[in-house]
Design a protein around this motif. Sequence first.
Motif, PDB file in Angstrom:
ATOM      1  N   MET A   1      37.420  48.671  32.507  1.00 51.91           N
ATOM      2  CA  MET A   1      36.224  49.457  32.272  1.00 51.91           C
ATOM      3  C   MET A   1      35.071  48.903  33.079  1.00 51.91           C
ATOM      4  O   MET A   1      34.976  47.725  33.313  1.00 51.91           O
ATOM      5  CB  MET A   1      35.856  49.424  30.786  1.00 51.91           C
ATOM      6  CG  MET A   1      36.703  50.297  29.940  1.00 51.91           C
ATOM      7  SD  MET A   1      35.779  50.635  28.464  1.00 51.91           S
ATOM      8  CE  MET A   1      37.063  51.047  27.368  1.00 51.91           C
ATOM      9  N   THR A   2      34.176  49.778  33.432  1.00 51.06           N
ATOM     10  CA  THR A   2      33.012  49.375  34.204  1.00 51.06           C
ATOM     11  C   THR A   2      31.875  49.028  33.279  1.00 51.06           C
ATOM     12  O   THR A   2      31.982  49.128  32.069  1.00 51.06           O
ATOM     13  CB  THR A   2      32.586  50.513  35.153  1.00 51.06           C
ATOM     14  OG1 THR A   2      32.153  51.616  34.357  1.00 51.06           O
ATOM     15  CG2 THR A   2      33.711  50.925  36.067  1.00 51.06           C
ATOM     16  N   GLY A   3      30.726  48.667  33.858  1.00 51.06           N
ATOM     17  CA  GLY A   3      29.567  48.287  33.078  1.00 51.06           C
ATOM     18  C   GLY A   3      28.785  49.468  32.523  1.00 51.06           C
ATOM     19  O   GLY A   3      27.818  49.272  31.811  1.00 51.06           O
ATOM     20  N   THR A   4      29.169  50.697  32.842  1.00 49.48           N
ATOM     21  CA  THR A   4      28.461  51.866  32.344  1.00 49.48           C
ATOM     22  C   THR A   4      28.727  52.024  30.853  1.00 49.48           C
ATOM     23  O   THR A   4      29.883  52.092  30.436  1.00 49.48           O
ATOM     24  CB  THR A   4      28.913  53.146  33.081  1.00 49.48           C
ATOM     25  OG1 THR A   4      28.797  52.936  34.480  1.00 49.48           O
ATOM     26  CG2 THR A   4      28.065  54.332  32.688  1.00 49.48           C
ATOM     27  N   PRO A   5      27.660  52.067  30.047  1.00 48.76           N
ATOM     28  CA  PRO A   5      27.882  52.139  28.593  1.00 48.76           C
ATOM     29  C   PRO A   5      28.460  53.479  28.152  1.00 48.76           C
ATOM     30  O   PRO A   5      28.128  54.529  28.694  1.00 48.76           O
ATOM     31  CB  PRO A   5      26.482  51.916  28.009  1.00 48.76           C
ATOM     32  CG  PRO A   5      25.530  52.222  29.102  1.00 48.76           C
ATOM     33  CD  PRO A   5      26.257  52.004  30.399  1.00 48.76           C
ATOM     34  N   LEU A   6      29.333  53.395  27.166  1.00 45.53           N
ATOM     35  CA  LEU A   6      29.914  54.603  26.585  1.00 45.53           C
ATOM     36  C   LEU A   6      28.838  55.347  25.814  1.00 45.53           C
ATOM     37  O   LEU A   6      27.967  54.735  25.198  1.00 45.53           O
ATOM     38  CB  LEU A   6      31.071  54.232  25.658  1.00 45.53           C
ATOM     39  CG  LEU A   6      32.269  53.546  26.308  1.00 45.53           C
ATOM     40  CD1 LEU A   6      33.252  53.094  25.246  1.00 45.53           C
ATOM     41  CD2 LEU A   6      32.939  54.466  27.297  1.00 45.53           C
ATOM     42  N   ALA A   7      28.915  56.667  25.845  1.00 52.01           N
ATOM     43  CA  ALA A   7      27.941  57.493  25.131  1.00 52.01           C
ATOM     44  C   ALA A   7      28.249  57.484  23.639  1.00 52.01           C
ATOM     45  O   ALA A   7      29.413  57.438  23.233  1.00 52.01           O
ATOM     46  CB  ALA A   7      27.976  58.911  25.674  1.00 52.01           C
ATOM     47  N   GLY A   8      27.210  57.556  22.830  1.00 55.51           N
ATOM     48  CA  GLY A   8      27.367  57.578  21.386  1.00 55.51           C
ATOM     49  C   GLY A   8      27.911  58.912  20.889  1.00 55.51           C
ATOM     50  O   GLY A   8      27.795  59.939  21.561  1.00 55.51           O
ATOM     51  N   ILE A   9      28.487  58.887  19.702  1.00 55.07           N
ATOM     52  CA  ILE A   9      29.085  60.096  19.121  1.00 55.07           C
ATOM     53  C   ILE A   9      28.038  61.180  18.911  1.00 55.07           C
ATOM     54  O   ILE A   9      28.282  62.355  19.186  1.00 55.07           O
ATOM     55  CB  ILE A   9      29.807  59.770  17.794  1.00 55.07           C
ATOM     56  CG1 ILE A   9      31.012  58.882  18.058  1.00 55.07           C
ATOM     57  CG2 ILE A   9      30.247  61.037  17.085  1.00 55.07           C
ATOM     58  CD1 ILE A   9      31.716  58.413  16.801  1.00 55.07           C
ATOM     59  N   GLY A  10      26.863  60.808  18.429  1.00 51.20           N
ATOM     60  CA  GLY A  10      25.812  61.795  18.170  1.00 51.20           C
ATOM     61  C   GLY A  10      25.424  62.581  19.403  1.00 51.20           C
ATOM     62  O   GLY A  10      25.300  63.813  19.352  1.00 51.20           O
ATOM     63  N   ARG A  11      25.233  61.906  20.518  1.00 46.04           N
ATOM     64  CA  ARG A  11      24.868  62.590  21.763  1.00 46.04           C
ATOM     65  C   ARG A  11      26.006  63.466  22.266  1.00 46.04           C
ATOM     66  O   ARG A  11      25.791  64.556  22.782  1.00 46.04           O
ATOM     67  CB  ARG A  11      24.459  61.583  22.827  1.00 46.04           C
ATOM     68  CG  ARG A  11      23.079  61.000  22.510  1.00 46.04           C
ATOM     69  CD  ARG A  11      22.547  60.059  23.541  1.00 46.04           C
ATOM     70  NE  ARG A  11      22.497  60.653  24.861  1.00 46.04           N
ATOM     71  CZ  ARG A  11      22.728  59.959  25.974  1.00 46.04           C
ATOM     72  NH1 ARG A  11      23.030  58.686  25.920  1.00 46.04           N
ATOM     73  NH2 ARG A  11      22.648  60.531  27.142  1.00 46.04           N
ATOM     74  N   ARG A  12      27.239  62.987  22.107  1.00 47.47           N
ATOM     75  CA  ARG A  12      28.385  63.781  22.550  1.00 47.47           C
ATOM     76  C   ARG A  12      28.523  65.045  21.703  1.00 47.47           C
ATOM     77  O   ARG A  12      28.807  66.123  22.217  1.00 47.47           O
ATOM     78  CB  ARG A  12      29.667  62.956  22.504  1.00 47.47           C
ATOM     79  CG  ARG A  12      29.715  61.927  23.637  1.00 47.47           C
ATOM     80  CD  ARG A  12      31.000  61.156  23.648  1.00 47.47           C
ATOM     81  NE  ARG A  12      30.972  60.183  22.564  1.00 47.47           N
ATOM     82  CZ  ARG A  12      32.045  59.721  21.940  1.00 47.47           C
ATOM     83  NH1 ARG A  12      33.247  60.133  22.282  1.00 47.47           N
ATOM     84  NH2 ARG A  12      31.928  58.829  20.989  1.00 47.47           N
ATOM     85  N   LEU A  13      28.304  64.924  20.391  1.00 46.68           N
ATOM     86  CA  LEU A  13      28.390  66.102  19.526  1.00 46.68           C
ATOM     87  C   LEU A  13      27.249  67.075  19.799  1.00 46.68           C
ATOM     88  O   LEU A  13      27.448  68.302  19.792  1.00 46.68           O
ATOM     89  CB  LEU A  13      28.403  65.679  18.056  1.00 46.68           C
ATOM     90  CG  LEU A  13      29.660  64.944  17.594  1.00 46.68           C
ATOM     91  CD1 LEU A  13      29.491  64.468  16.156  1.00 46.68           C
ATOM     92  CD2 LEU A  13      30.894  65.816  17.739  1.00 46.68           C
ATOM     93  N   ALA A  14      26.059  66.568  20.061  1.00 42.17           N
ATOM     94  CA  ALA A  14      24.931  67.435  20.403  1.00 42.17           C
ATOM     95  C   ALA A  14      25.215  68.184  21.708  1.00 42.17           C
ATOM     96  O   ALA A  14      24.943  69.382  21.827  1.00 42.17           O
ATOM     97  CB  ALA A  14      23.649  66.623  20.517  1.00 42.17           C
ATOM     98  N   SER A  15      25.794  67.484  22.662  1.00 42.35           N
ATOM     99  CA  SER A  15      26.160  68.115  23.923  1.00 42.35           C
ATOM    100  C   SER A  15      27.219  69.197  23.703  1.00 42.35           C
ATOM    101  O   SER A  15      27.172  70.264  24.320  1.00 42.35           O
ATOM    102  CB  SER A  15      26.667  67.057  24.908  1.00 42.35           C
ATOM    103  OG  SER A  15      27.062  67.647  26.118  1.00 42.35           O
TER     104      SER A  15
END
Length: 140
Positions: free
Chosen positions: A1-15
Amino acid sequence: MTGTPLAGIGRRLASMLYEGLVVFAVLLIGFWLPQALLAGMGLGISPRLLWLHVLLLLMLYFVWFWLHGGQTLPMKTWKLRLASADGRPLRPLQAVLRYLAAWPSILLFGVGILWALVDRDRQFLHDRIAGTRIVNQPAA
């Protein structure tokens, strides 16, 4: 995995909620309009072909955007990007696999979404299957 942080569940669900509005518009223009025109000319299409039309139309929409920048419009709005598990852009077959795996993941009572609650990285099941992840889009 790279250093890019994984997106949170809340933002993914909003998207995903926003994505539903865009998908509605895509289906309105790419599915309903042609069907209305064909029906106006007295031509009908079998229900199986109608479902195939929907599946292919949405596959074209999602796979195109995932392969060309890793973002749909809602993902851009929420500053999310889809990438391979190693951080690289998706390969074409990987994008198609994610799309196809998302159908049962979502339609079977959202089991693939709920999977994120028990997944060690909080990833959706279709992301695990396809070897993808949704990450925060770095500032430009």
